[in-house]
Scaffold this motif. Structure first.
Motif, PDB file in Angstrom:
ATOM      1  N   LEU A 138       5.898   9.514   4.104  1.00 18.60           N
ATOM      2  CA  LEU A 138       5.968   8.047   4.093  1.00 18.60           C
ATOM      3  C   LEU A 138       6.416   7.508   5.442  1.00 18.60           C
ATOM      4  CD1 LEU A 138       7.543   7.361   0.578  1.00 18.60           C
ATOM      5  CD2 LEU A 138       5.134   7.271   1.242  1.00 18.60           C
ATOM      6  N   ASP A 139       7.379   8.185   6.057  1.00 16.40           N
ATOM      7  CA  ASP A 139       7.822   7.758   7.389  1.00 16.40           C
ATOM      8  C   ASP A 139       6.718   7.949   8.420  1.00 16.40           C
ATOM      9  OD1 ASP A 139      10.305   7.069   6.437  1.00 16.40           O
ATOM     10  OD2 ASP A 139      11.229   9.003   6.928  1.00 16.40           O
ATOM     11  N   ALA A 140       5.992   9.057   8.302  1.00 14.94           N
ATOM     12  CA  ALA A 140       4.953   9.360   9.287  1.00 14.94           C
ATOM     13  C   ALA A 140       3.795   8.364   9.228  1.00 14.94           C
ATOM     14  CB  ALA A 140       4.425  10.780   9.073  1.00 14.94           C
ATOM     15  N   ILE A 141       3.443   7.920   8.013  1.00 15.39           N
ATOM     16  CA  ILE A 141       2.295   6.991   7.899  1.00 15.39           C
ATOM     17  C   ILE A 141       2.752   5.536   7.995  1.00 15.39           C
ATOM     18  CG2 ILE A 141       1.026   8.660   6.508  1.00 15.39           C
ATOM     19  CD1 ILE A 141       1.668   7.022   4.032  1.00 15.39           C
ATOM     20  N   GLY A 142       4.084   5.321   8.024  1.00 11.12           N
ATOM     21  CA  GLY A 142       4.595   3.966   8.198  1.00 11.12           C
ATOM     22  C   GLY A 142       4.567   3.110   6.954  1.00 11.12           C
ATOM     23  N   LEU A 143       4.637   3.736   5.792  1.00 10.94           N
ATOM     24  CA  LEU A 143       4.640   2.974   4.543  1.00 10.94           C
ATOM     25  C   LEU A 143       6.080   2.715   4.105  1.00 10.94           C
ATOM     26  CD1 LEU A 143       3.181   1.670   2.164  1.00 10.94           C
ATOM     27  CD2 LEU A 143       3.102   3.932   1.066  1.00 10.94           C
ATOM     28  N   VAL A 144       6.433   1.460   4.007  1.00  9.49           N
ATOM     29  CA  VAL A 144       7.772   1.069   3.589  1.00  9.49           C
ATOM     30  C   VAL A 144       7.722   0.675   2.116  1.00  9.49           C
ATOM     31  CG1 VAL A 144       9.695  -0.526   3.960  1.00  9.49           C
ATOM     32  CG2 VAL A 144       8.284   0.221   5.904  1.00  9.49           C
ATOM     33  N   PRO A 145       8.510   1.351   1.247  1.00  8.23           N
ATOM     34  CA  PRO A 145       8.518   0.982  -0.180  1.00  8.23           C
ATOM     35  C   PRO A 145       8.867  -0.484  -0.377  1.00  8.23           C
ATOM     36  CG  PRO A 145       9.639   3.068   0.172  1.00  8.23           C
ATOM     37  CD  PRO A 145       9.362   2.508   1.534  1.00  8.23           C
ATOM     38  N   ASN A 146       8.341  -1.044  -1.461  1.00  6.49           N
ATOM     39  CA  ASN A 146       8.543  -2.445  -1.855  1.00  6.49           C
ATOM     40  C   ASN A 146       7.762  -3.421  -0.987  1.00  6.49           C
ATOM     41  OD1 ASN A 146      10.373  -1.665  -3.920  1.00  6.49           O
ATOM     42  ND2 ASN A 146      12.046  -1.614  -2.414  1.00  6.49           N
ATOM     43  N   THR A 147       6.960  -2.917  -0.059  1.00  4.52           N
ATOM     44  CA  THR A 147       6.076  -3.806   0.692  1.00  4.52           C
ATOM     45  C   THR A 147       4.949  -4.278  -0.227  1.00  4.52           C
ATOM     46  OG1 THR A 147       6.514  -2.590   2.727  1.00  4.52           O
ATOM     47  CG2 THR A 147       4.569  -3.994   2.702  1.00  4.52           C
ATOM     48  N   PRO A 148       4.626  -5.545  -0.255  1.00  5.79           N
ATOM     49  CA  PRO A 148       3.508  -6.008  -1.079  1.00  5.79           C
ATOM     50  C   PRO A 148       2.221  -5.266  -0.718  1.00  5.79           C
ATOM     51  CG  PRO A 148       4.788  -7.869  -0.282  1.00  5.79           C
ATOM     52  CD  PRO A 148       5.315  -6.668   0.425  1.00  5.79           C
ATOM     53  N   PRO A 149       1.458  -4.810  -1.712  1.00  2.00           N
ATOM     54  CA  PRO A 149       0.237  -4.039  -1.431  1.00  2.00           C
ATOM     55  C   PRO A 149      -0.742  -4.752  -0.503  1.00  2.00           C
ATOM     56  CG  PRO A 149       0.804  -3.890  -3.752  1.00  2.00           C
ATOM     57  CD  PRO A 149       1.733  -4.892  -3.156  1.00  2.00           C
ATOM     58  N   SER A 150      -0.779  -6.076  -0.578  1.00  2.00           N
ATOM     59  CA  SER A 150      -1.712  -6.822   0.262  1.00  2.00           C
ATOM     60  C   SER A 150      -1.352  -6.765   1.740  1.00  2.00           C
ATOM     61  CB  SER A 150      -1.772  -8.282  -0.197  1.00  2.00           C
ATOM     62  OG  SER A 150      -0.478  -8.877  -0.127  1.00  2.00           O
ATOM     63  N   GLU A 151      -0.098  -6.407   2.042  1.00  2.00           N
ATOM     64  CA  GLU A 151       0.362  -6.365   3.429  1.00  2.00           C
ATOM     65  C   GLU A 151       0.289  -4.966   4.051  1.00  2.00           C
ATOM     66  OE1 GLU A 151       4.228  -8.060   3.722  1.00  2.00           O
ATOM     67  OE2 GLU A 151       3.690  -9.918   2.642  1.00  2.00           O
TER      68      GLU A 151
END
Length: 312
Positions: free
Chosen positions: A217-230
């Motif tokens: 998750l850190d490597a791909i830059g996905l932050v939990p709780n981010t709205p899917p549209s963003e």
């Protein structure tokens, strides 16, 4: 929370009551305490056998793959499949039904087929039903509508969960066979050591898999709780690759490791026959030693009595 606790207590009590009838047929454990030196010596002796090495390698890789998959499950359903929270909740809610179906399948399958083929088939099926939809979605050959995606995903989840239960049953049975092999070679049964090792590996590799999922998750830059549209499409694609081909490849490596497990049903049957003969020999030898010890003790007492009479 209280309902979950009640379920755990009830299922544990029922399990204990139902399995109580098998207690008389269990092998008597070795007497005495186990020193740290003996502990490590037993594991070193076990690793001399290809069966145990193959089992450990396969179980470690399987645990890492499963842990990584579990770490990404909710985020994968939310961002990759774009399911709502109510739709994601359907997956754990369906597990009781899956568990019942798995229970109905385990008995007939394990009676008909050997443990190793069952394990390989279960893991390969679980990989395929989970990976094929992901790969098809990555290349654009998957339904875009939410309802078909949800139905297919629920079916894949159910099949994968059933195969996971079947694989777990097979690994536990294989471990009992390894304990037989170790007893024949070493002359003492330490079944608890092997099941303790399995539990330790299961917890350790599951935790490592979760940690690996966090690194992803850190490597791909996905932050939990981010709205899917963003979330950028590139990030979602990398999430699909991590939760699909990469995670699946780890499980495929586990299948390769398990394939080197060479204690099949026929070999185990012959091993059990030899082990039963050895146990009888050990029992007779032990009885002889005890009888000799009793006679020596009697003679010692008799000699002391004679010496006392002579002094008088």
């Amino acid at each position: 929370m209280y309902m979950s606790l009640l379920v755990i207590i009830v299922t544990g009590a029922v399990s204990a009551i139902v399995t109580q009838k098998f207690v008389p047929s269990l092998t008597t454990p070795a007497k005495g305490s186990l020193t740290p030196a003996e502990f490590f010596r037993n594991y070193r002796a076990a690793f001399q056998h290809r069966t145990f090495r193959a089992f450990c390698a396969g179980f470690l890789l399987q645990g890492i793959g499963l842990g990584m998959s579990e770490a990404l499950t909710v985020l994968f359903a939310t961002y990759f499949w774009k399911f709502s929270s109510s739709q994601v909740a359907l997956f754990p809610l369906s597990y009781p039904v899956v568990a019942v179906l798995a229970k109905l399948l385990v008995g007939p399958i394990t009676r008909r087929f050997d443990k190793k083929p069952i394990l390989l088939f279960a893991l390969l099926t679980a990989v395929l039903v989970n990976q094929i939809p992901i790969i098809l979605a990555l290349i654009g050959w998957y339904p875009t509508a939410t309802t078909p995606r949800l139905i297919i995903s629920l079916i894949a989840y159910a099949i994968g969960a059933m195969m996971t239960v079947l694989a777990a049953v097979a690994t536990i049975s294989m471990l009992a066979d390894i304990a037989d092999q170790h007893e024949l070679a070493e002359g003492v049964r330490h079944e608890g050591l092997f099941y303790a090792a399995r539990t330790f590996f299961q917890k350790a590799t599951g935790g490592f898999g979760n940690l690996l999922g966090g690194f992803v998750l850190d490597a791909i830059g996905l932050v939990p709780n981010t709205p899917p549209s963003e979330v950028p499409d590139k990030t979602i694609t990398w999430l699909g690759i991590a939760g699909g081909p990469i995670s699946g490849s780890i499980t495929l490596l586990a299948i390769v490791a398990y394939a080197m497990y060479d204690l099949d049903e026929e070999k185990h049957r012959l091993l059990k026959e030899e082990l039963m003969l050895k146990r009888e020999q050990w029992r007779v030898a032990s009885a002889s030693r005890n009888s000799l010890g009793s006679r020596n003790s009697y003679r010692t007492i008799e000699n002391k009595q004679m010496l006392g009479e002579a002094k008088v």
